[in-house]
Design a protein around this motif. Structure first.
Motif, mmCIF file in Angstrom:
data_model
loop_
_atom_site.group_PDB
_atom_site.id
_atom_site.type_symbol
_atom_site.label_atom_id
_atom_site.label_comp_id
_atom_site.label_asym_id
_atom_site.label_seq_id
_atom_site.Cartn_x
_atom_site.Cartn_y
_atom_site.Cartn_z
ATOM 1 N N HIS A 166 0.834 -1.204 0.000
ATOM 2 C CA HIS A 166 0.000 0.000 0.000
ATOM 3 C C HIS A 166 0.870 1.256 0.000
ATOM 4 C CE1 HIS A 166 -3.193 -2.812 0.939
ATOM 5 N NE2 HIS A 166 -4.087 -1.843 0.808
ATOM 6 N N ARG A 167 1.970 1.201 0.730
ATOM 7 C CA ARG A 167 2.872 2.350 0.754
ATOM 8 C C ARG A 167 3.483 2.578 -0.632
ATOM 9 N NH1 ARG A 167 7.996 3.661 0.901
ATOM 10 N NH2 ARG A 167 8.669 1.502 0.741
ATOM 11 N N THR B 93 4.532 -1.114 -9.475
ATOM 12 C CA THR B 93 4.518 -1.778 -8.165
ATOM 13 C C THR B 93 4.466 -3.297 -8.196
ATOM 14 O OG1 THR B 93 2.097 -1.567 -8.077
ATOM 15 C CG2 THR B 93 3.405 0.214 -7.082
ATOM 16 N N CYS B 94 4.008 -3.896 -9.290
ATOM 17 C CA CYS B 94 3.890 -5.361 -9.301
ATOM 18 C C CYS B 94 3.803 -5.867 -10.736
ATOM 19 C CB CYS B 94 2.666 -5.811 -8.497
ATOM 20 S SG CYS B 94 1.104 -5.132 -9.099
ATOM 21 N N TYR B 95 3.465 -7.150 -10.883
ATOM 22 C CA TYR B 95 3.359 -7.741 -12.216
ATOM 23 C C TYR B 95 2.096 -7.258 -12.920
ATOM 24 C CZ TYR B 95 7.065 -10.919 -10.815
ATOM 25 O OH TYR B 95 8.259 -11.435 -10.405
ATOM 26 N N SER B 96 2.224 -6.982 -14.215
ATOM 27 C CA SER B 96 1.073 -6.510 -14.993
ATOM 28 C C SER B 96 0.263 -7.704 -15.475
ATOM 29 C CB SER B 96 1.556 -5.670 -16.189
ATOM 30 O OG SER B 96 0.449 -5.138 -16.895
ATOM 31 N N ASN B 97 -0.566 -8.215 -14.589
ATOM 32 C CA ASN B 97 -1.458 -9.325 -14.914
ATOM 33 C C ASN B 97 -2.755 -9.123 -14.133
ATOM 34 O OD1 ASN B 97 -0.918 -10.103 -12.246
ATOM 35 N ND2 ASN B 97 0.690 -11.531 -12.865
ATOM 36 N N LEU C 22 -5.883 0.920 -3.978
ATOM 37 C CA LEU C 22 -6.380 2.257 -4.304
ATOM 38 C C LEU C 22 -7.691 2.543 -3.571
ATOM 39 C CD1 LEU C 22 -5.644 2.324 -8.149
ATOM 40 C CD2 LEU C 22 -4.497 3.693 -6.385
ATOM 41 N N ALA C 23 -8.540 1.532 -3.490
ATOM 42 C CA ALA C 23 -9.822 1.709 -2.808
ATOM 43 C C ALA C 23 -9.607 2.029 -1.331
ATOM 44 C CB ALA C 23 -10.670 0.449 -2.965
ATOM 45 N N LEU C 24 -8.671 1.315 -0.702
ATOM 46 C CA LEU C 24 -8.400 1.561 0.717
ATOM 47 C C LEU C 24 -7.814 2.956 0.923
ATOM 48 C CD1 LEU C 24 -6.904 -0.829 3.315
ATOM 49 C CD2 LEU C 24 -5.916 1.438 3.056
ATOM 50 N N LEU C 25 -6.857 3.328 0.084
ATOM 51 C CA LEU C 25 -6.221 4.642 0.222
ATOM 52 C C LEU C 25 -7.220 5.769 -0.027
ATOM 53 C CD1 LEU C 25 -2.855 3.848 -1.621
ATOM 54 C CD2 LEU C 25 -3.146 4.229 0.833
#
Length: 308
Positions: A252-253, A273-277, A288-291
């Motif tokens: 999240h950070r 931030t991560c794998y595009s899948n 994003l929803a949490l932030l």
């Protein structure tokens, strides 16, 4: 036997010195010593260094003082007739030091001398009788001790221990391992900082802070605890069962930090931030929803930006 009474030369006895140290404590601190064996041990270690007295004598003195306060006559009688404390067992550090010295003096040195004597026999055509009493110079001997190969059975065992310079430091660290485990367990998912640990123990001093730093490194290396990245109020330590929770926090950070340079689409955030899948997109969408719920970011069209 040696009693813990005033010395003939007028200097204070161990008993008096310890009594003075105890009288300077707050009532809450005294109560902590009475209820926590490890904190009592820590206090006595400090006094051992200050008074230059063995920890065993201080433990006996403390028992005598506490027995007087509780009017435990039988304990006092037993103390009066008890033999001096036996020698304390060596710490892991001390065992390692002693074993290395044994290895040097009893294995390497004789073997190096034997090699050097044989070399003289071979190169100078001498008999064993002629070299049997010959001793090499210290410099020559030290050089030979570096290349002789003794049988593996004689090599010192490698000990997986915390490296400490002194016995009091080893005892301090032993106390901290136990107390940190208790405090981290009590903190659960909230975690706990190094400062909070030391303040909880009443040991926020430079000496204990240094010891605590070493213990935390040791516990992290052995996976007895885990840590976060200390973005706000310092690094926090947790039990390993919270490792997954910490990974989620870190992700999240990362999502939040990816917006620091300006608005970005979800696809751009995924690539950063991560794998595009599909799994990566779902993970970023959830973050994003949490932030957004927390009011840290907001959507502008198909992009996201930080809330300033």
């Amino acid at each position: 036997m040696r009693h813990l009474l005033p010395m003939v030369d007028g200097s204070p006895s161990i008993l008096e010195s310890l009594e003075g140290a105890l009288s300077s404590l707050e009532e809450s601190e005294k109560s902590m010593l009475e209820t926590s064996p490890s904190m009592l041990k820590a206090f006595l270690i400090e006094q051992s260094e200050v008074l230059e007295t063995s920890i065993e004598d201080l433990e006996q003195a403390y028992l005598r003082l506490s027995s007087r306060a509780a009017k435990e006559v039988e304990v006092l009688v037993n103390l009066d007739s008890a033999p001096l404390p036996s020698k304390s067992p060596l710490s892991d550090y001390e065992k390692s030091v002693e074993e290395k010295e044994w290895y040097r003096q009893e294995v390497l040195k004789p073997l190096a001398i034997a090699h050097l004597r044989r070399r003289r026999m071979q190169t100078e055509n001498l008999s064993y009788e002629e070299v049997a009493s010959w001793e090499p110079t210290e410099e020559y001997l030290n050089e030979a001790m570096q290349w002789v190969e003794p049988p593996s059975d004689f090599k010192p065992k490698k000990r997986l221990v915390r490296t400490t310079a002194t016995r009091p430091e080893a005892e301090r660290q032993g106390i901290l391992v136990k107390e940190i485990t208790t405090l981290v367990n009590k903190a659960q998912g909230r975690g706990i900082t190094k400062t909070e640990i030391l303040r909880s123990l009443g040991k926020d001093t430079s000496r204990w802070r240094t010891s605590c730093e070493e213990v935390l490194k040791y516990m992290l290396a052995n996976r007895r605890i885990v840590r976060d990245h200390g973005q706000r109020k310092g690094i926090r330590y947790y039990l390993p069962i919270y490792a997954e929770h910490l990974r989620e926090q870190e992700f999240h950070r990362q999502v939040f930090e990816s917006l620091r340079t300006g608005p970005r689409t979800r696809t751009a955030i995924v690539k950063t931030t991560c794998y595009s899948n599909p799994k990566g997109h779902a993970k970023v969408k959830s973050a994003l929803a949490l932030l957004e719920r927390e009011g840290l970011i907001r959507s502008i069209g198909n992009k996201w930006e930080m809330v300033v």
